[in-house]
Design an enzyme around this catalytic site. Structure first.
Site, PDB file in Angstrom:
ATOM      1  N   HIS A 242     -32.859 -11.196  -6.210  1.00 52.98           N
ATOM      2  CA  HIS A 242     -31.422 -11.015  -6.429  1.00 52.98           C
ATOM      3  C   HIS A 242     -31.137  -9.926  -7.456  1.00 52.98           C
ATOM      4  O   HIS A 242     -30.147  -9.213  -7.356  1.00 52.98           O
ATOM      5  CB  HIS A 242     -30.853 -12.353  -6.898  1.00 52.98           C
ATOM      6  CG  HIS A 242     -29.371 -12.462  -6.831  1.00 52.98           C
ATOM      7  ND1 HIS A 242     -28.668 -12.429  -5.654  1.00 52.98           N
ATOM      8  CD2 HIS A 242     -28.441 -12.620  -7.812  1.00 52.98           C
ATOM      9  CE1 HIS A 242     -27.373 -12.571  -5.901  1.00 52.98           C
ATOM     10  NE2 HIS A 242     -27.213 -12.681  -7.202  1.00 52.98           N
TER      11      HIS A 242
ATOM     12  N   ASP B 204     -34.408 -11.804  -2.010  1.00 50.58           N
ATOM     13  CA  ASP B 204     -33.296 -12.679  -2.390  1.00 50.58           C
ATOM     14  C   ASP B 204     -32.908 -13.568  -1.218  1.00 50.58           C
ATOM     15  O   ASP B 204     -32.905 -13.131  -0.068  1.00 50.58           O
ATOM     16  CB  ASP B 204     -32.101 -11.821  -2.807  1.00 50.58           C
ATOM     17  CG  ASP B 204     -30.905 -12.640  -3.277  1.00 50.58           C
ATOM     18  OD1 ASP B 204     -31.113 -13.774  -3.762  1.00 50.58           O
ATOM     19  OD2 ASP B 204     -29.777 -12.133  -3.167  1.00 50.58           O
TER      20      ASP B 204
ATOM     21  N   SER C 259     -24.049  -9.416  -6.772  1.00 48.53           N
ATOM     22  CA  SER C 259     -23.696 -10.768  -6.408  1.00 48.53           C
ATOM     23  C   SER C 259     -22.202 -10.936  -6.159  1.00 48.53           C
ATOM     24  O   SER C 259     -21.652 -10.328  -5.262  1.00 48.53           O
ATOM     25  CB  SER C 259     -24.215 -11.711  -7.491  1.00 48.53           C
ATOM     26  OG  SER C 259     -24.396 -12.989  -6.975  1.00 48.53           O
TER      27      SER C 259
END
EC number: 3.4.16.5
Length: 554
Positions: free
Chosen positions: A529, A470, A278
Site C-alpha cells: 500500500h 497491496d 489511499s
C-alpha cells in the site's frame, strides 16, 4: 497511542470487519450528490434531539425500498451501539500560542485587487478567504535534526468554525529556487500525513529507540514538500467542530495553499503538484477540482499523483476477489469456498454502489459501504494477513500491522518535538477513528469522485500508481478504473503500449507504465500500500521523472 486493529490506517474501509467490531467503530459529491448528503446523524435522533435506541425507532418512517437497504446493516450492527453514538470528534486539549513568525490574514488577501490587461479590476485571488488565517513558525532544523533544510510549520485557522489544520513544510534539498512544490496527503480518512513523512517519503524515519534516521530517497531531494494533517482533528490538527466529507475538506486545503503561497511568493512561482495515497483517491480529485475552479489563483497546479487510491468503488470492488484468490500475481490467500462467496456477494455489492452513484444519497451510500466492505474485505481480513501487503501476516495489530507507527507516535508525542513545531494540542494520534466513522456515515466512502477526473485531465496530467502487493486498494482495481474511465482519450489510453519501468542503467524493470494524453498508470513491483516505504529508490525515480514531464502529453 489509541489504535483499533480492525480500522484502516491508510484508506481501506474501517467497516471491513464491521460484523465483529461494529459497536467499537460506532461508539468510539458535487451537485445532486452534495445536496443529498445530509448528516445521517440527524436520522438517529428524534424531534427533541434524543438518540433513538434501535433501528426500528430510527427507520420507522422510511419507504419499503429504503428499509430493505438498511436491513443489511441491521444484521451487522447491534442495537446497543446506538446508545453510545457520538457524531462529533472530541476536541483535544489545546492552548493557543503567540510566538509566530508570520500571521497571514485571509481577509487582507481577499481584499487585494488588481487590473487585467484591459483595465478591468478583479480580486488577485478568488475564493472565500475572509474567515481564514495562516500562522507560520520558522522551524530551527538543529532542534529536531529531521533535515537541515529550511522548514516551516504552523496552522491554518478557520476562526469562525474553530478549525485549525497543522502543516509542516520542508524545502528542497537540491534547488529550492527552481524545484517544484508537492503537497502530500495520507488517507484514512482521518490519518495524519506525518505518517507519510516518517514512514514513507520524508527526509527521515524514526527507529525503535526514537532516533531520527536520514532517508536518502526522500521526496524532498528534488522538490519542496508540504505535509498536511487534514481534515481537522487529525494528527496535530484540532477543532471544536468536525469535517465529515471530502468536499468540505477541499475548501480548507484551497485556503491553506492560497495563504501559504501569498506569504511565500518565492514558492508560488514554482510548479505545484498534489500527491497522496489511499483515501487521497477521494481527496485529490476534489481538491484539484477546487483549485482549478478558481480562475484567479496563486497556486500553479501542474499535476496530481494518486498512489493505491480508492477512487471508483464500483469498478475497484470487483477486483478484491481476484486479488485474494491468486489472480493478482501473488499466491491465493483464500480458499475456493470463500472465493465463491465473494463472487456471490459481488452483484449485490455492485447494485448498492450503483444506487449510491445514481442518487448520491447518504441512505444509499452508507449501506453500500458497509455491505461491500464486509463482503469483499472482511474475508481477507479475517485470515490475519496484512491488508496493506498480501505477502505476509499483520505483524503488529496494535499499530495497524506496522510497528513503525508506534515509534512515530511516541516521537511526535515528545514535548520537545511539539515545542519545536509550535504544536498547540496536548497529544498526537496517528489516526482519528471518529473521523473515519463520520466519513463513512456521511456516505462519503462510495461517492463517485472519479467522475471529476475527465475534467481534470483537460487541464493537467494525472498519474495513478499502485504497488502490486497491496490488497486494500489493489493494482488490479486501480488499473481497471483507469481503463473504464469515460473521457475523450479512453480509446487511445487503453490501446497504449505498456512499457517497462527501469532505473537508469538497470537491466531489470521495477514495474510497468502505460501513458496516453494526460493519463498515466503505473504498476510498481514488490510494493504494498505504501510504495515509497517498500520501494524508496524506485518511487523517487518515477517521481523525479514525472516531475520532469516524461509521461506528460506532448
Amino acid at each position: 497511542m489509541r489504535i483499533a486493529a480492525s480500522t484502516v490506517l491508510f484508506g481501506a474501509a474501517s467497516a471491513a470487519s464491521f460484523q465483529q467490531q461494529a459497536q467499537h467503530v460506532l461508539s468510539g459529491g458535487f451537485g445532486k450528490a452534495q445536496e443529498a448528503m445530509k448528516p445521517i446523524s440527524d436520522a438517529f435522533t428524534d424531534a427533541a434531539g434524543r438518540p433513538f435506541e434501535s433501528f426500528e425507532d430510527a427507520f420507522s418512517g422510511m419507504t419499503a425500498e429504503t428499509k430493505a437497504l438498511w436491513e443489511e446493516i441491521k444484521l451487522l450492527v447491534p442495537d446497543s451501539a446506538f446508545k453510545d453514538l457520538s457524531w462529533l470528534s472530541k476536541p483535544k486539549p489545546h492552548h493557543r500560542r503567540d510566538d509566530w513568525n508570520h500571521v497571514v490574514k485571509g481577509a487582507d488577501v481577499q481584499g487585494m485587487w488588481v487590473q487585467d490587461a484591459n483595465g478591468k479590476s478583479h480580486r488577485q485571488v478568488d475564493g472565500r478567504l475572509e474567515e481564514y488565517n495562516l500562522r507560520v513558525k520558522a522551524v530551527d532544523p538543529s532542534k529536531l535534526n529531521v533535515d537541515s533544510v529550511k522548514q516551516y510549520s504552523g496552522y491554518l485557522d478557520d476562526e469562525a468554525n474553530d478549525k485549525h489544520l497543522f502543516y509542516w513544510f520542508f524545502e528542497s534539498r537540491n534547488d529550492p529556487k527552481n524545484d517544484p512544490v508537492i503537497l502530500w496527503l495520507n488517507g484514512g480518512p482521518g490519518c495524519s500525513s506525518l505518517t507519510g513523512l516518517f514512514l514513507e517519503l520524508g527526509p527521515s524515519s524514526i527507529d525503535k529507540t526514537l532516533k531520527v534516521v536520514n532517508n536518502d530517497f526522500s521526496w524532498n531531494n528534488n522538490a519542496s514538500v508540504i505535509f498536511l494533517d487534514q481534515p481537522v482533528n487529525v494528527g496535530y490538527s484540532y477543532s471544536g467542530s468536525s469535517v465529515s466529507n471530502t468536499v468540505a475538506a477541499g475548501k480548507d486545503v484551497y485556503a491553506l495553499l492560497t495563504l501559504f503561497f501569498h506569504q511565500f511568493p518565492e514558492y508560488a512561482k514554482q510548479d505545484f503538484h498534489i500527491a497522496g495515497e489511499s483515501y487521497a483517491g477521494h481527496y485529490i480529485p476534489v481538491f484539484a477540482s477546487e483549485i482549478l475552479a478558481h480562475k484567479n489563483r496563486n497556486i500553479n497546479l501542474k499535476s496530481v499523483l494518486i498512489g493505491n487510491g480508492l477512487t471508483d468503488g464500483l469498478t475497484q470492488y470487483e477486483h478484491y476477489r481476484p486479488m485474494a484468490c491468486g489472480e493478482g500475481g501473488y499466491p491465493a490467500v483464500l480458499g475456493e469456498a470463500e472465493c465463491r462467496s465473494m463472487d456471490n456477494a459481488l452483484p449485490r455489492c455492485q447494485s448498492l454502489i450503483n444506487n449510491c452513484y445514481e442518487s448520491g444519497s447518504v441512505w444509499s451510500c452508507v449501506p453500500a459501504s458497509i455491505y461491500c466492505n464486509n463482503a469483499m474485505i472482511g474475508p481477507y481480513q479475517r485470515t490475519g494477513r496484512n491488508v496493506y501487503d498480501i505477502r505476509g501476516p499483520c505483524e503488529d495489530s496494535s499499530n495497524l500491522c506496522y510497528s513503525g507507527l508506534g515509534y512515530i507516535s511516541d516521537y511526535l508525542n515528545q514535548q520537545s518535538v511539539m515545542d519545536a513545531l509550535g504544536v498547540e494540542v496536548s497529544s498526537y494520534d496517528s489516526c482519528n477513528f471518529d473521523i473515519n466513522r463520520n466519513f463513512l456515515f456521511q456516505g462519503d466512502w462510495m461517492q463517485p469522485f472519479h467522475r471529476l477526473v475527465p475534467k481534470i485531465l483537460e487541464e493537467i496530467p494525472v498519474l495513478i500508481y499502485a504497488g502490486d502487493a497491496d490488497y486494500i486498494c489493489n493494482w488490479l482495481g486501480n488499473r481497471a478504473w483507469t481503463e473504464a474511465l469515460e473521457w475523450p482519450g479512453k480509446k487511445d489510453f487503453n490501446a497504449a503500449k505498456v512499457k517497462d519501468l527501469k532505473l537508469s542503467g538497470a537491466e531489470k524493470e521495477y514495474g510497468k507504465v502505460k501513458a496516453s494524453g494526460n493519463f498515466t498508470f503505473m504498476q510498481v513491483y514488490q510494493a504494498g500500500h505504501m510504495v515509497p516505504m517498500d520501494q524508496p529508490e524506485n518511487s523517487l525515480d518515477f517521481l523525479n521523472r514525472w516531475l520532469n514531464g516524461e509521461w506528460f502529453a506532448k
